[in-house]
Design an enzyme around this catalytic site. Sequence first.
Site, PDB file in Angstrom:
ATOM      1  N   LYS A  99      87.846  46.326  60.761  1.00 61.80           N
ATOM      2  CA  LYS A  99      88.584  45.222  61.238  1.00 61.80           C
ATOM      3  C   LYS A  99      88.029  44.825  62.734  1.00 61.80           C
ATOM      4  O   LYS A  99      87.884  43.728  63.264  1.00 61.80           O
ATOM      5  CB  LYS A  99      90.133  45.161  61.100  1.00 61.80           C
ATOM      6  CG  LYS A  99      90.729  43.761  61.365  1.00 61.80           C
ATOM      7  CD  LYS A  99      90.038  42.789  60.993  1.00 61.80           C
ATOM      8  CE  LYS A  99      90.933  41.369  61.559  1.00 61.80           C
ATOM      9  NZ  LYS A  99      92.426  41.309  60.888  1.00 61.80           N
ATOM     10  N   LYS A 129      95.459  40.639  71.271  1.00 58.15           N
ATOM     11  CA  LYS A 129      96.183  41.642  70.969  1.00 58.15           C
ATOM     12  C   LYS A 129      94.969  42.489  70.093  1.00 58.15           C
ATOM     13  O   LYS A 129      94.900  43.807  70.391  1.00 58.15           O
ATOM     14  CB  LYS A 129      97.197  41.583  69.745  1.00 58.15           C
ATOM     15  CG  LYS A 129      98.145  42.606  69.283  1.00 58.15           C
ATOM     16  CD  LYS A 129      97.673  43.304  68.124  1.00 58.15           C
ATOM     17  CE  LYS A 129      97.969  42.358  66.778  1.00 58.15           C
ATOM     18  NZ  LYS A 129      97.539  42.952  65.560  1.00 58.15           N
TER      19      LYS A 129
END
Length: 290
Positions: free
Chosen positions: A172, A240
Site C-alpha cells: 500500500k 497520514k
Amino acid sequence: MAKCAFLGLGVMGHPMAGHLARAGHEVAVYNRTAAKAQAWVEEFGGRMAPTPREAAEGAEFVMACVGNDDDLRAVCLGAEGAFAGMSEGAVFVDHTTVSSRVTLDLYKVAKENGLGFVDAPVSGGQAGAQNGQLVVMCGGDQPDYDSAEPVIAAYAKLCRRIGDSGAGQTCKMVNQICIAGLVQGLSEGLAFAEKAGIDGRAVVEVIGGGAAGSWQMMNRYETMLDDKFEHGFAVDWMRKDLAICLATAEENGAALPVTALVDQFYKDVQKMGGGRWDTSSLIKRLKAFD
C-alpha cells in the site's frame, strides 16, 4: 457463508460491511459512534455491538477499517478489544492503512492467542468500496489468507497475498508513493494546458489513450478542470499515509525525493483549508501559488 464482524463504519467500512451482508454472510458491526452502527443495521440487518469484543464473539472473521495505528490498537487490544472476544482459529483482517510496525506487533499478539492476522489495506477509494470493486493487497500466513480471501471477495475485484505479515502494508505504501507523483504530474499538465490557452478536455481525450494515460487522469481530470474536490480520498488521509511511507523510507534507506516534495505540497493544501478536499486538489495549489 461465514460469521463476520466489521469494526469501523466510515466512508469505506460502511459499504464494505454492507457487501458482506448482501453476499449472505452473518455480520455484526461496531463503530465508535454508535449511531452509525445503528444506521448500518437499519440498512443491512445483522446486529450492532457496543464493543469490539462483543462484535467479535463467535465470528470466524473480524474485519477492521479504522483511522490509524492508535485506532487499530484500540479496537484489537485490551479487555474490550476484538482479540479478547475471538475464538482460537478465527482470523482478523485489517483493512486500515497503518504502519508495518503496528501490523507486526498485532500479528505477534494474534498468533500468541491462537488467532490469524492478515494485513489487507485497500485501494479504490469510496467509489470502489461502494461498488465492491476494491483492490486488496495482503500480508500474512498463507493458510490465514486462503481462508479469508473468499470472504474478502464480497467487496474486492482483485485480492492478492504479497508476502508475510506486513507485506500488504508495504504494498500500500508503494501504491501511495506512485499516486502522489501521478497526481502532481497530472496537475502540472492540466495547469500548463490552461496557461497555454488550449482545451484541457481535448488534450486528455488525445493523450489519455497513450503513454500518459492513467486511472487518475481518466477519473479525475474533469473535476480538476471544474475546480471540484468534494469526492474521493481526502488530503488529510493522504498525508497520514505519506508520513508512513517517508518514515519507512528512513528505516530502509529508500530515496523518496518526489514523495517528500509532494507531501509538502499537500501540507500547503491543508493550509489553504483543503484538508478534506480530494487529493486531486494539488492543481488548486498550483493555481493559488501562480
